[in-house]
Design a protein around this motif. Sequence first.
Motif, PDB file in Angstrom:
ATOM      1  N   LEU A1050     -25.594   7.021 -59.086  1.00 40.97           N
ATOM      2  CA  LEU A1050     -24.677   6.512 -58.082  1.00 40.97           C
ATOM      3  C   LEU A1050     -23.346   6.114 -58.715  1.00 40.97           C
ATOM      4  CD1 LEU A1050     -24.211   5.756 -55.125  1.00 40.97           C
ATOM      5  CD2 LEU A1050     -25.263   3.522 -55.596  1.00 40.97           C
ATOM      6  N   MET A1051     -23.405   5.511 -59.903  1.00 39.26           N
ATOM      7  CA  MET A1051     -22.187   5.095 -60.588  1.00 39.26           C
ATOM      8  C   MET A1051     -21.382   6.320 -61.020  1.00 39.26           C
ATOM      9  SD  MET A1051     -21.426   1.861 -62.832  1.00 39.26           S
ATOM     10  CE  MET A1051     -23.042   1.341 -62.830  1.00 39.26           C
ATOM     11  N   GLU A1052     -22.055   7.365 -61.488  1.00 40.35           N
ATOM     12  CA  GLU A1052     -21.353   8.565 -61.944  1.00 40.35           C
ATOM     13  C   GLU A1052     -20.688   9.320 -60.794  1.00 40.35           C
ATOM     14  OE1 GLU A1052     -24.336  10.777 -63.965  1.00 40.35           O
ATOM     15  OE2 GLU A1052     -24.134   9.679 -65.862  1.00 40.35           O
ATOM     16  N   LYS A1053     -21.385   9.410 -59.646  1.00 44.24           N
ATOM     17  CA  LYS A1053     -20.878  10.226 -58.542  1.00 44.24           C
ATOM     18  C   LYS A1053     -20.098   9.430 -57.504  1.00 44.24           C
ATOM     19  CE  LYS A1053     -24.405  13.763 -59.136  1.00 44.24           C
ATOM     20  NZ  LYS A1053     -25.495  14.549 -58.524  1.00 44.24           N
ATOM     21  N   GLY A1054     -20.271   8.111 -57.489  1.00 38.91           N
ATOM     22  CA  GLY A1054     -19.500   7.279 -56.569  1.00 38.91           C
ATOM     23  C   GLY A1054     -20.089   7.174 -55.182  1.00 38.91           C
ATOM     24  N   ILE A1055     -20.757   8.234 -54.733  1.00 43.44           N
ATOM     25  CA  ILE A1055     -21.348   8.232 -53.398  1.00 43.44           C
ATOM     26  C   ILE A1055     -22.539   9.194 -53.394  1.00 43.44           C
ATOM     27  CG2 ILE A1055     -19.804  10.046 -52.556  1.00 43.44           C
ATOM     28  CD1 ILE A1055     -19.804   8.625 -49.830  1.00 43.44           C
ATOM     29  N   LEU A1056     -23.614   8.803 -52.688  1.00 43.11           N
ATOM     30  CA  LEU A1056     -24.807   9.636 -52.597  1.00 43.11           C
ATOM     31  C   LEU A1056     -25.338   9.573 -51.158  1.00 43.11           C
ATOM     32  CD1 LEU A1056     -26.837   8.724 -55.830  1.00 43.11           C
ATOM     33  CD2 LEU A1056     -25.736  10.916 -55.341  1.00 43.11           C
ATOM     34  N   ILE A1064     -29.623  10.319 -41.814  1.00 40.95           N
ATOM     35  CA  ILE A1064     -28.919  10.633 -43.051  1.00 40.95           C
ATOM     36  C   ILE A1064     -27.595   9.880 -43.042  1.00 40.95           C
ATOM     37  CG2 ILE A1064     -27.864  12.451 -44.442  1.00 40.95           C
ATOM     38  CD1 ILE A1064     -29.860  14.407 -43.242  1.00 40.95           C
ATOM     39  N   HIS A1065     -27.376   9.077 -44.064  1.00 40.88           N
ATOM     40  CA  HIS A1065     -26.109   8.344 -44.156  1.00 40.88           C
ATOM     41  C   HIS A1065     -25.681   8.276 -45.612  1.00 40.88           C
ATOM     42  CE1 HIS A1065     -27.875   4.493 -45.728  1.00 40.88           C
ATOM     43  NE2 HIS A1065     -28.964   5.051 -45.220  1.00 40.88           N
ATOM     44  N   SER A1066     -24.426   7.939 -45.846  1.00 41.59           N
ATOM     45  CA  SER A1066     -23.887   7.902 -47.206  1.00 41.59           C
ATOM     46  C   SER A1066     -23.989   6.493 -47.771  1.00 41.59           C
ATOM     47  CB  SER A1066     -22.425   8.360 -47.208  1.00 41.59           C
ATOM     48  OG  SER A1066     -21.644   7.502 -46.398  1.00 41.59           O
ATOM     49  N   VAL A1067     -24.163   6.424 -49.079  1.00 43.62           N
ATOM     50  CA  VAL A1067     -24.256   5.158 -49.803  1.00 43.62           C
ATOM     51  C   VAL A1067     -23.167   5.160 -50.865  1.00 43.62           C
ATOM     52  CG1 VAL A1067     -25.678   3.714 -51.295  1.00 43.62           C
ATOM     53  CG2 VAL A1067     -26.727   4.977 -49.410  1.00 43.62           C
ATOM     54  N   LYS A1068     -22.299   4.149 -50.845  1.00 48.85           N
ATOM     55  CA  LYS A1068     -21.188   4.072 -51.791  1.00 48.85           C
ATOM     56  C   LYS A1068     -21.526   3.143 -52.947  1.00 48.85           C
ATOM     57  CE  LYS A1068     -17.561   5.084 -48.419  1.00 48.85           C
ATOM     58  NZ  LYS A1068     -16.294   4.615 -47.794  1.00 48.85           N
ATOM     59  N   ALA A1069     -21.143   3.589 -54.147  1.00 46.23           N
ATOM     60  CA  ALA A1069     -21.427   2.817 -55.356  1.00 46.23           C
ATOM     61  C   ALA A1069     -20.735   1.462 -55.316  1.00 46.23           C
ATOM     62  CB  ALA A1069     -20.979   3.603 -56.585  1.00 46.23           C
ATOM     63  N   GLU A1070     -19.495   1.429 -54.884  1.00 44.27           N
ATOM     64  CA  GLU A1070     -18.751   0.169 -54.895  1.00 44.27           C
ATOM     65  C   GLU A1070     -19.406  -0.871 -53.998  1.00 44.27           C
ATOM     66  OE1 GLU A1070     -14.197  -1.503 -54.474  1.00 44.27           O
ATOM     67  OE2 GLU A1070     -14.649   0.602 -54.031  1.00 44.27           O
ATOM     68  N   LEU A1071     -19.972  -0.414 -52.878  1.00 46.57           N
ATOM     69  CA  LEU A1071     -20.585  -1.343 -51.943  1.00 46.57           C
ATOM     70  C   LEU A1071     -21.850  -1.963 -52.522  1.00 46.57           C
ATOM     71  CD1 LEU A1071     -20.609  -2.555 -49.077  1.00 46.57           C
ATOM     72  CD2 LEU A1071     -21.973  -0.579 -48.350  1.00 46.57           C
ATOM     73  N   LEU A1072     -22.683  -1.176 -53.202  1.00 51.97           N
ATOM     74  CA  LEU A1072     -23.979  -1.665 -53.667  1.00 51.97           C
ATOM     75  C   LEU A1072     -23.956  -2.187 -55.105  1.00 51.97           C
ATOM     76  CD1 LEU A1072     -26.564   0.897 -52.231  1.00 51.97           C
ATOM     77  CD2 LEU A1072     -25.848  -1.298 -51.305  1.00 51.97           C
ATOM     78  N   LEU A1073     -23.054  -1.672 -55.927  1.00 49.30           N
ATOM     79  CA  LEU A1073     -23.115  -1.999 -57.358  1.00 49.30           C
ATOM     80  C   LEU A1073     -22.027  -2.938 -57.843  1.00 49.30           C
ATOM     81  CD1 LEU A1073     -23.998   1.512 -58.855  1.00 49.30           C
ATOM     82  CD2 LEU A1073     -25.538  -0.392 -58.344  1.00 49.30           C
ATOM     83  N   SER A1074     -21.002  -3.187 -57.016  1.00 49.63           N
ATOM     84  CA  SER A1074     -19.888  -4.024 -57.493  1.00 49.63           C
ATOM     85  C   SER A1074     -20.334  -5.436 -57.846  1.00 49.63           C
ATOM     86  CB  SER A1074     -18.774  -4.065 -56.445  1.00 49.63           C
ATOM     87  OG  SER A1074     -19.267  -4.590 -55.221  1.00 49.63           O
ATOM     88  N   CYS A1075     -21.355  -5.960 -57.153  1.00 47.70           N
ATOM     89  CA  CYS A1075     -21.815  -7.308 -57.479  1.00 47.70           C
ATOM     90  C   CYS A1075     -22.545  -7.345 -58.815  1.00 47.70           C
ATOM     91  CB  CYS A1075     -22.713  -7.850 -56.369  1.00 47.70           C
ATOM     92  SG  CYS A1075     -24.169  -6.836 -56.038  1.00 47.70           S
ATOM     93  N   TRP A1076     -23.245  -6.266 -59.166  1.00 46.35           N
ATOM     94  CA  TRP A1076     -24.016  -6.229 -60.422  1.00 46.35           C
ATOM     95  C   TRP A1076     -23.160  -5.786 -61.602  1.00 46.35           C
ATOM     96  CZ3 TRP A1076     -28.289  -8.777 -59.890  1.00 46.35           C
ATOM     97  CH2 TRP A1076     -28.987  -8.756 -58.672  1.00 46.35           C
ATOM     98  N   TYR A1077     -22.157  -4.948 -61.338  1.00 47.17           N
ATOM     99  CA  TYR A1077     -21.271  -4.438 -62.396  1.00 47.17           C
ATOM    100  C   TYR A1077     -19.825  -4.763 -62.016  1.00 47.17           C
ATOM    101  CZ  TYR A1077     -25.396  -1.685 -63.699  1.00 47.17           C
ATOM    102  OH  TYR A1077     -26.656  -1.284 -64.071  1.00 47.17           O
ATOM    103  N   SER A1078     -19.519  -6.019 -61.933  1.00 49.89           N
ATOM    104  CA  SER A1078     -18.208  -6.433 -61.432  1.00 49.89           C
ATOM    105  C   SER A1078     -17.076  -5.943 -62.323  1.00 49.89           C
ATOM    106  CB  SER A1078     -18.152  -7.956 -61.301  1.00 49.89           C
ATOM    107  OG  SER A1078     -18.495  -8.582 -62.532  1.00 49.89           O
ATOM    108  N   ASP A1079     -17.325  -5.789 -63.637  1.00 54.71           N
ATOM    109  CA  ASP A1079     -16.278  -5.305 -64.538  1.00 54.71           C
ATOM    110  C   ASP A1079     -15.796  -3.914 -64.149  1.00 54.71           C
ATOM    111  OD1 ASP A1079     -16.351  -7.558 -65.978  1.00 54.71           O
ATOM    112  OD2 ASP A1079     -17.270  -6.724 -67.777  1.00 54.71           O
ATOM    113  N   LYS A1080     -16.659  -3.115 -63.595  1.00 51.15           N
ATOM    114  CA  LYS A1080     -16.339  -1.724 -63.327  1.00 51.15           C
ATOM    115  C   LYS A1080     -15.687  -1.517 -61.964  1.00 51.15           C
ATOM    116  CE  LYS A1080     -20.194  -0.047 -66.151  1.00 51.15           C
ATOM    117  NZ  LYS A1080     -19.367   0.434 -67.260  1.00 51.15           N
TER     118      LYS A1080
END
Length: 1195
Positions: A1050-1056, A1064-1080
Amino acid sequence: MDETVVPDKIVIATTTWHTPVLSDIPFFAGQVLKVLAPAASSKSMFMAEDGYGIRGNIPRDKVRITPEVVDDDLFLIDCNKAIAEKMLSDRENGTFLVRQNPQEPNRIVVSAKFDIIFHFRIQKHGTELYMLNKTFRSIPDLIFACSEEPLLQGKVLKSWLKAANHPLPDTACPIVSRETFRSRIIAGPMMKATKSYNCSDSRCLRIIENSIYEILRGCKDPKWLIAKDSNGDEGYVPLICLESYIPEWFHGRLDREKAEQLLYQTGRDGTFLVRERTQNPGSYVLSVWCPDEIVHIQIQFQNGVLVTGSNSKLPTFTSLFDLVRHYQSEGTFWTQDERCVRFLFPLTCAEASLPGEIQQMDIGSIDLYFDALEEGTEKVSDIRVMVLGHYGAGKTSLTRRLLGQKAGQVESTNGIDVYVKKCRVKLDTGEWEYISQVDDEDETNERLARLIEKRASPMDESWVSSGTASPDSFAKDVFYLPDDDQTLDTAKPGIIDNRDEKEILQQNTGFSTPKGLIFHQDGISTPDSGKNSYVSRTECSNESMSSRAQNLSKKQLNKIAEILQKVDKTGKTGIHPCMVSVWDFAGQYIFYATHQLFLCPRAVYLLVFDLSKPLDLDLVDEDFPLYGVDMQSAKVSSFGLLWLKSIHTFCGTVPGQPPVILVGTHFDKLEGSFESKKNQADLYFEKFRTLLDKSPLLKHIVPSDFYMNTLDENSSIEPLRMAILKAAEEFSVKEIPAKWIPLERALLKMRRKRKLATIGNILRADKANEVSIRNMDQIRLFLRYHHMIGTIVYFDEEELSNGDPVVLDPQWIIDAFKSIITATKFCQMHAELRPFWTDLKEKAILHKELVTAIWSQDGTTGFSMHKDKLLQYMEKLDIIAKPKVHSVESGSLHDAGYYFVPSLLRAGGSDRLLSELEHKQNRSSALCIVFHEGYAPPAIFHRLIGASLNKWPVMEFDGHPQLYADTAAFDLDSYHSFLLRIAGNIIHISVYNLCDMELEYAHCDKVRRFVMATLKTELGRYQQTSPYTLCVQCEESSLKSVTVLSCKELMEKGILPCKSHGKIHSVKAELLLSCWYSDKFRNTSTGTQREIWFERTSSESRYRSLTELDLSRISKGLGANWELIGVALGVSQAQIDQSKLDNPHSVAVQIFDVLMKWRRKLPKEATVDALIQALLETQSVHVDWEVVKNVVDRI
């Protein structure tokens, strides 16, 4: 180059060129070759012959026609700037020479001495020379003009050093074959001296055998090269003294699977090796260890250079050595798909051969181990047999049979029974011999004899065959020994015979004195025994023989002599027994939490089943019915699968390792004839194997099964023993420092009398040995190694350094824990203990009062006497955990007055709490650790709970602490809490703001780093392949329906896309991972997330002084441009350069050395704050902030 070159034309190489193509000729710049004909394979190549008579293809664009002055004796064609200065340094002013300019073929250089040495570059075209708008027809014309007029910066040339008057010394012509060239593409410019060479000619380098030299260019005379040594000195070297240097990181022809196996054993991010492909010889692969996978980069030879991909932005190299040197200096490696890979630690062939336990240690410890090996080594053969299985399977009876004891009526094991080195196996016959405690030292005597035998040479075979020198005479002649059984405690110090000690040993044993063993008046030592030792040579010489050799009795020396007498005419004793240790694990689920501590990959596992109990039979743990609720009604097959999954999860780095042998007991209880029983047993194990189909677990199972009768002592035991030896062949033999042998023996003897030993006890034991280690760092390494192989428990940490830091018998700790959880009747009979016992049963709370009462029952165990230390060790081993609680008065955290036992927690977390938290708006996404093989080890979840208890207080809900076997919640601060939950093969982690305020991402980041570091600690002891995938839960999932996506993908592709939940719906990396990887993902107007994180770090953490361990960890987190950090911290460029020079093979060590220079220079200013500020300001430096943050947050 001009394509009209005709055959027999002489050309000179303009650059160094290496090639893996066998039909080509590699060469160094400056090397002279003879063109034979155009190459048939390519218009860009010539067929040529070098100075060694080797013919092959050479590229047109890397050679040129030799200058017309090549054969002119006035011109030094093979002379660079450094050699010219050597020739002129002791000459009078005006002395000069004329040489070629290696970098500019259209220029020549006049080097002349006028107090200092000048180098004048002269333009050349054909035979004509141009200077100061004047043309000269030849070199003599130019020199004549410069000797008549001050044309060279006002200087006049006088004395000419001509080539004809300065020939190179005569030397033999080396034998060069095409095979010699094969290694050039690997070694590049590096060559190793096969012998020493010392020449009076100042132009020649002094060659030292085994030293490494960098070849700068070839010479017209093929017998000579121009090289540079490690001190930077340049000069001529004879080729006959050199061979291509094979770098320590090159592992030869190696397949992908074996390369991954070697790298996984190290477990260090940035560790790499280079190998030749087995399927395509002549092509190479760079394999690098990354935290989540092994990256393999193909190295291709294209257009005469090595490349790592088709991307034109990637650099090119002339050899593998140049490639590795480049990326080591960078500290990172960018792959063709633009992935950044850390590139720091070369995995040498020598390191790859080390015991796996040593490879798991830090770089400094590995170097220390190599130092120990240099002082003498011995190959030892040890096998660890782990006996596992369900409750009541007959494991203890099987263990006794393996050891050669009668099974009889035995009680079930509670905890673990350990039999360390209780069997000696003769590998030539396969015979197993049980060893009593009295005979423990026999193994050491044999190992000492082998040390003498291995490092000595037979001097007189007649001594062996005739038997004229008895063991008695050997002992008396070599050492002064009293009669009978008197030991050296009361013996007169020294050697009675005045003859040379070497002469005595040769005469009486047929061996010369072993290298590294020297007989002194105070016993035996080694040449370096005083180096870095904790006692001085003066102290050593003054101590009495009794303190140095108290363990050497006449009986023992006679035994060594007897062993040496067995030497055959080949000079080998043939005595290399294998020592077997057996670990009998209890089958009750309650003990599984402690079992994980002792699993290791270098072992053979026996998975035992009672054949009379069907695989689908439900087993009830009658001994401990209140614990392990989720396993109270498990089937026989479930216990087998549980053990297999544990072995694979904790130790399964290499496919199919460690080996597992299936053993069936109670074979005689099956009905029917022998053949019928055998068929039933075969079907039993086939059904179990069927459960493992399509799973890597099946690869662990050895393709031979064994069946045992209930009482028959010899039933199938010999075939089983042979199967154990065969399964252990790959890992049973290892090389250890010879000096460790006596201290091992001393600890075995010490263990009979005591369970704990101080460092002082161990130092004194080592000091008293006939061959001692006598180095504090080496002794700590010795202890850490034995801790990792499970023979002792030792933590090299400050809080355990005072008092009794070494547990000599690990089983003692398990027995202490066992005595608590099996004290049901004792606690029920004492009214004052009943409340404490109820807390332990129902809440997993262990009160110190209960521990004191139970351990005071039996004064012989030593539990009560060492209560505090035992509890401390049980806490360090994660068997128990001391929770944090809030102080009502101060509001700060402090340790509670009791412990939790995570393995005793009841299942069944609060559904009401989960429902409440699920509806919280300000919460993180759910981070999910998805374990492979459908199994998340309960022990891992228990470790996470225990580690969390040591850091944060347990959350209370409805007046109850939220701590269960499957769910645990902890308070991060007044507003934030996090939840740990295990369901199936997934561990879920979520962070909540309980007051509906904005969620602080710094908490999520810290919890994630804490969980991952804990997993690495618990699983990384032996398991270097991640047995899990880090995922994130789709936001539309629920507690009952979980959909996860790989964080990495998810981090590599940005959206899955997510295809669950009926849509079927899209999942964005920033929405789900920004809290765990705030530096990125997140920056704010007030600064980066890193700056915000550091601003919120407590003053205590910010301004604390950095320890050596802190700097060691941080050094592994810095990469490209790291030198700028040193400059920012006040370390001079000269000091940085010196660190790089002192540690050429390890970037991490270079960084660590520079950081230590900063710490020594400014001890009061070497704080966390100063370092982080430098890192934040020097943004061009590649920093792994995960590593840095963990150091700051003490994770």
